[in-house]
Every structure is written in C-alpha cells, then in structure tokens.
Write a protein that holds these residues in place. Structure first.
Motif, PDB file in Angstrom:
ATOM      1  N   SER A   1       0.826  -1.210   0.000  1.00  0.00           N
ATOM      2  CA  SER A   1       0.000   0.000   0.000  1.00  0.00           C
ATOM      3  C   SER A   1       0.862   1.264   0.000  1.00  0.00           C
ATOM      4  CB  SER A   1      -0.925   0.006   1.213  1.00  0.00           C
ATOM      5  OG  SER A   1      -0.135  -0.107   2.382  1.00  0.00           O
ATOM      6  N   ASN A   2       2.126   1.145   0.389  1.00  0.00           N
ATOM      7  CA  ASN A   2       3.054   2.293   0.345  1.00  0.00           C
ATOM      8  C   ASN A   2       4.042   2.124  -0.815  1.00  0.00           C
ATOM      9  OD1 ASN A   2       3.977   4.771   1.403  1.00  0.00           O
ATOM     10  ND2 ASN A   2       5.655   3.746   2.471  1.00  0.00           N
ATOM     11  N   ASN A   3       3.613   1.405  -1.825  1.00  0.00           N
ATOM     12  CA  ASN A   3       4.464   1.144  -2.998  1.00  0.00           C
ATOM     13  C   ASN A   3       5.814   0.519  -2.617  1.00  0.00           C
ATOM     14  OD1 ASN A   3       3.582   1.328  -5.580  1.00  0.00           O
ATOM     15  ND2 ASN A   3       4.734   3.178  -6.074  1.00  0.00           N
ATOM     16  N   PHE A   4       5.800  -0.272  -1.551  1.00  0.00           N
ATOM     17  CA  PHE A   4       6.998  -0.954  -1.069  1.00  0.00           C
ATOM     18  C   PHE A   4       8.150   0.002  -0.739  1.00  0.00           C
ATOM     19  CE2 PHE A   4       5.088  -4.744  -3.291  1.00  0.00           C
ATOM     20  CZ  PHE A   4       4.882  -5.476  -2.133  1.00  0.00           C
ATOM     21  N   LYS A   5       7.785   1.189  -0.224  1.00  0.00           N
ATOM     22  CA  LYS A   5       8.849   2.106   0.219  1.00  0.00           C
ATOM     23  C   LYS A   5       8.992   1.999   1.739  1.00  0.00           C
ATOM     24  CE  LYS A   5       8.201   5.487  -3.444  1.00  0.00           C
ATOM     25  NZ  LYS A   5       7.639   6.771  -3.823  1.00  0.00           N
ATOM     26  N   VAL A   6      10.222   1.992   2.190  1.00  0.00           N
ATOM     27  CA  VAL A   6      10.451   1.911   3.637  1.00  0.00           C
ATOM     28  C   VAL A   6      10.211   3.292   4.249  1.00  0.00           C
ATOM     29  CG1 VAL A   6      12.951   2.433   3.594  1.00  0.00           C
ATOM     30  CG2 VAL A   6      12.029   0.903   5.346  1.00  0.00           C
ATOM     31  N   THR A   7       9.769   3.304   5.505  1.00  0.00           N
ATOM     32  CA  THR A   7       9.536   4.592   6.174  1.00  0.00           C
ATOM     33  C   THR A   7      10.489   4.746   7.359  1.00  0.00           C
ATOM     34  OG1 THR A   7       7.940   3.669   7.729  1.00  0.00           O
ATOM     35  CG2 THR A   7       7.056   4.466   5.619  1.00  0.00           C
TER      36      THR A   7
END
Ligand code: GLU
Length: 395
Positions: A147-153
């Motif tokens: 859901s976060n385009n596979f971006k780490v936060t």
C-alpha cells in the motif's frame, strides 16, 4: 570432512537459479522466453567493443595492474560521477570491482564485524542478505507495504534499529520493484541515517533508468565527506555491459583503504580489457543509455497495461530500472495446486516456458518479478503466454 557452516546459512543467487533453469530448458530445445535475470537485450556499444579490441592487442594489458583499478578509469569514474550523479569523489576513493556484486561484498567486508546488523528493506535484491552473511554480519529485514508502494519509512527503520545496527541498504530505483523514491522521501531517510550515525550502502546501478519524475538524489550529495555513505555503481545496466563485469565502490579513505587490501588479496585487478572497455563507455556519455531508455519505457508501459488487463494480476507502479513486480497472490492457492509464488513460477516455466523470478527470492512471497529488458516481440508473446496460463487457472 566438514565444510564451513556458511553452507547452511547462504543461498545461491535466486536470479541466477532462474537463468540456469531457463538455459537448461533452452538447451533441450524449448522455446523459453526469459523474464528472469535482468540484463539489457542490446549488444554493448560499438565504441566499447572497439576499445576492448584495441586493449587486448596491447601487451601492456596482458599484465597485472593496480588492484584498485587502472588510474585512467578511476579518474574517468570520478569525473563522470560528478557530471552524471552530481557529487564529488576523488579518484583515490574509487575501487574498480568485478561487477556491482564484488563492490557490495567488499563494502560489507570493509564495514561489518560479527554481530553487526544490516537493515534491508524487503523486497530486496536477492544478493544483499547473502553477501551480508558471507561477510559475517546479520541481515535484519523490514517488510515494506504494498500500500506504500513498497517504500520503507522512517518509522519502520526506527522500529528495526538496535544497538547493533551498523548499516542500511538502499536501492532506488529499486531492484526488484522498479520503485523510485522522491527527493523528499529519500532526504527523510538519509537524515535519519546520518542522525543515527550508521552506514548507508547505496546501490545506484539503475540511477540512469528513471522514466517518470526525477531520480532520487544520492546520499553522497548530503554527505560529501562520505562519513556514513558508501556507493556502488557500474556499467552493466547503463551501457548493456553485464558480461564485462565492471563495477565500482566509492567511499571514504578508511573504507577504500580496507577495500583495497581485501581486493589485493581476493582478486587483484579486474580484467584490463574490461576496464578499458568501461572507460570508453563512460567517456562516450549517456546517449546510448538514453536510447535504451526509450525502448525500456515503451516496454514498461506496454507490459504494465497488458499484465493489469489479466484478471486478478496487478503490477506495483514502477517508474525505474527495468523490472515490474506483479502481485500474483490471488493464484497462489491449495486449490490450484500452486500454493506459493515459487510454485506458480515453476509451473509457468515448466508448462508455458516463461521464466519469472518468484517473490520469495526477494523476501516478499506472493509476487513475481519480470524484467522487461527483452525484445518487444518476446515481451508481447511471453505476456500472451502468461495470459493464456492464467486463463487456464481460471477455468
Ligand atoms: N542484477 C540482475 C538481476 O537482479 C542480474 C542478476 C544477478 O546478478 O543476480 O536480475
């Protein structure tokens, strides 16, 4: 006699396993279409081949050369890094390696001690965790969200950090998703890394393959002393030179000092012929890269649309590299007899002769990666086979 305990800890390269399976089927005469290992389908540029022919004819190049790389190539790398990537590096802070893989391994050997943890956001390129383990470190994974385009936060990084965290591995455009972090997203991550005073290993092999929006700025732009930053790059993807095996490692004096010692013991110099071919590639600019980019972009748009039109398959929105990461979880069921993405990929290869890399290899089951760095015709007919295969599952 026992062999090393490493045998139980590390896996062979998952992308290479798929290449080997496809090659074996091709040798049996099967009409395999390979969406597996990512390598441009174009031949290396003519000026690269000409430079190699000239180099191989010169007896000077038949001999050992400095382990860190030919001085002329290291200077060209320093210059083109400034011109193409936007940060300064001295040629003294460059090690030429046998492809990006050796640069990654040398980076880990140069920074890790036993027990040191390396944070690797998943999906990740299959080699990172294995190389960490080979170097004696411990990979720590963060499962990023579709859901976060596979971006780490930053929140995820914060949760994974321990007293033993030594490094974060970073790859934008990402292999395997093709996702590119925005400048703001990248800056937020870099700020967190610098504040925590840990290393960032930035794999920039795909930096020139961004089709929409801006590429992510390198962490080196914000860390000109390379206090926390190590960069890996190479000519494989940008100049269609995968088989020549030329990559490089950029870092501060300490990293490069130890890296040189390791390389002098491990491999000595990279083939002089390949180094001079890489020098010619870099000196001739990014024109050839931009030409390939036009073809890759056309294929990216075509493949995205075609896959998204197949019932219950969908592609993670991708704007870089030459990969698409496809959600196939709908079809991974007991009922189908294909319980995992690995089983689904095996079935597609064995029955439809189309090779994809299962998400398991990248730490994210339920997906499969396809490389669209193959001809338009093959792409079209390979995806038609995929559509046919899925139709059969739906029947
Ligand atoms: N980097 C490419 C890939 O991910 C090449 C294969 C490999 O070196 O693992 O497919």
């Amino acid at each position: 006699m026992d062999i090393s305990k490493l045998d139980k800890k590390i896996n062979p390269s998952g992308t290479m396993v798929i290449s080997n399976k496809s090659r074996a089927l091709k040798l049996q005469g099967k009409p395999v279409i390979g969406f597996g290992a990512g390598e441009p389908d174009f031949p290396s540029p003519k000026y690269v081949v000409d430079a190699a022919i000239k180099a191989v004819s010169d007896p000077k190049n038949h001999k050992y050369s400095p382990a860190a790389g030919l001085q002329s190539l290291r200077e060209v790398i320093a210059k083109t890094t400034k011109d193409y990537s936007g940060f300064e590096i001295s040629s003294d802070n460059v090690i030429v390696t046998n492809g990006g893989k050796q640069a990654i391994l040398t980076a880990f050997f140069s920074t890790l001690d036993s027990g040191d943890e390396v944070i690797i956001p998943a999906p990740y390129w299959t080699t990172y965790p294995e190389a960490v383990k080979i170097a004696g470190g411990t990979p720590v994974f963060i499962q990023t969200e579709k859901s976060n385009n596979f971006k780490v936060t930053v929140e995820q990084l914060e949760k994974s950090k321990t007293d033993n965290t030594k490094m974060v591995v970073w790859c934008s455009p990402s292999n395997p998703t093709g996702v590119v972090y925005t400048k703001e997203e990248a800056e937020e991550i870099y700020e967190w890394i610098f504040k925590n005073d840990i290393w960032i290993l930035s794999d920039e092999l795909y930096e020139h393959l961004v089709y929409e929006g801006e590429k992510s700025p390198s962490p080196a732009i914000y860390d000109p002393e390379f206090k926390n930053t190590i960069i890996v790059n190479g000519v494989s993807k940008s100049y269609s030179m995968t088989g020549w095996r030329v990559g490089w490692l950029l870092g501060n004096n300490n990293v490069i000092g130890l890296g040189k010692k390791i390389q002098s013991q491990a491999t000595s110099n990279v083939s002089n012929v390949s180094q001079l071919a890489a020098e010619a590639a870099l000196l001739n600019g990014l024109e050839v890269t931009n030409e390939m980019k036009i073809a890759f972009n056309r294929r990216r748009l075509f493949a995205t649309e075609k896959i998204n039109s197949i019932p219950n398959l969908n592609v993670v929105e991708s704007t870089g590299a030459f990969y698409l990461f496809v959600d196939v979880s709908y079809y991974c069921t007991e009922e189908n007899g294909l319980r995992t993405s690995e089983e689904l990929c095996d079935w597609l290869l064995e029955n439809y002769y189309i090779a994809f890399v299962p998400g398991e290899v990248f730490g994210t089951p339920g997906f499969m990666r396809l490389s669209y760095a193959l001809s338009d015709e093959e792409l079209d007919s390979g995806l038609s086979r995929l559509s046919e295969a899925i139709d059969n599952l739906n029947e």
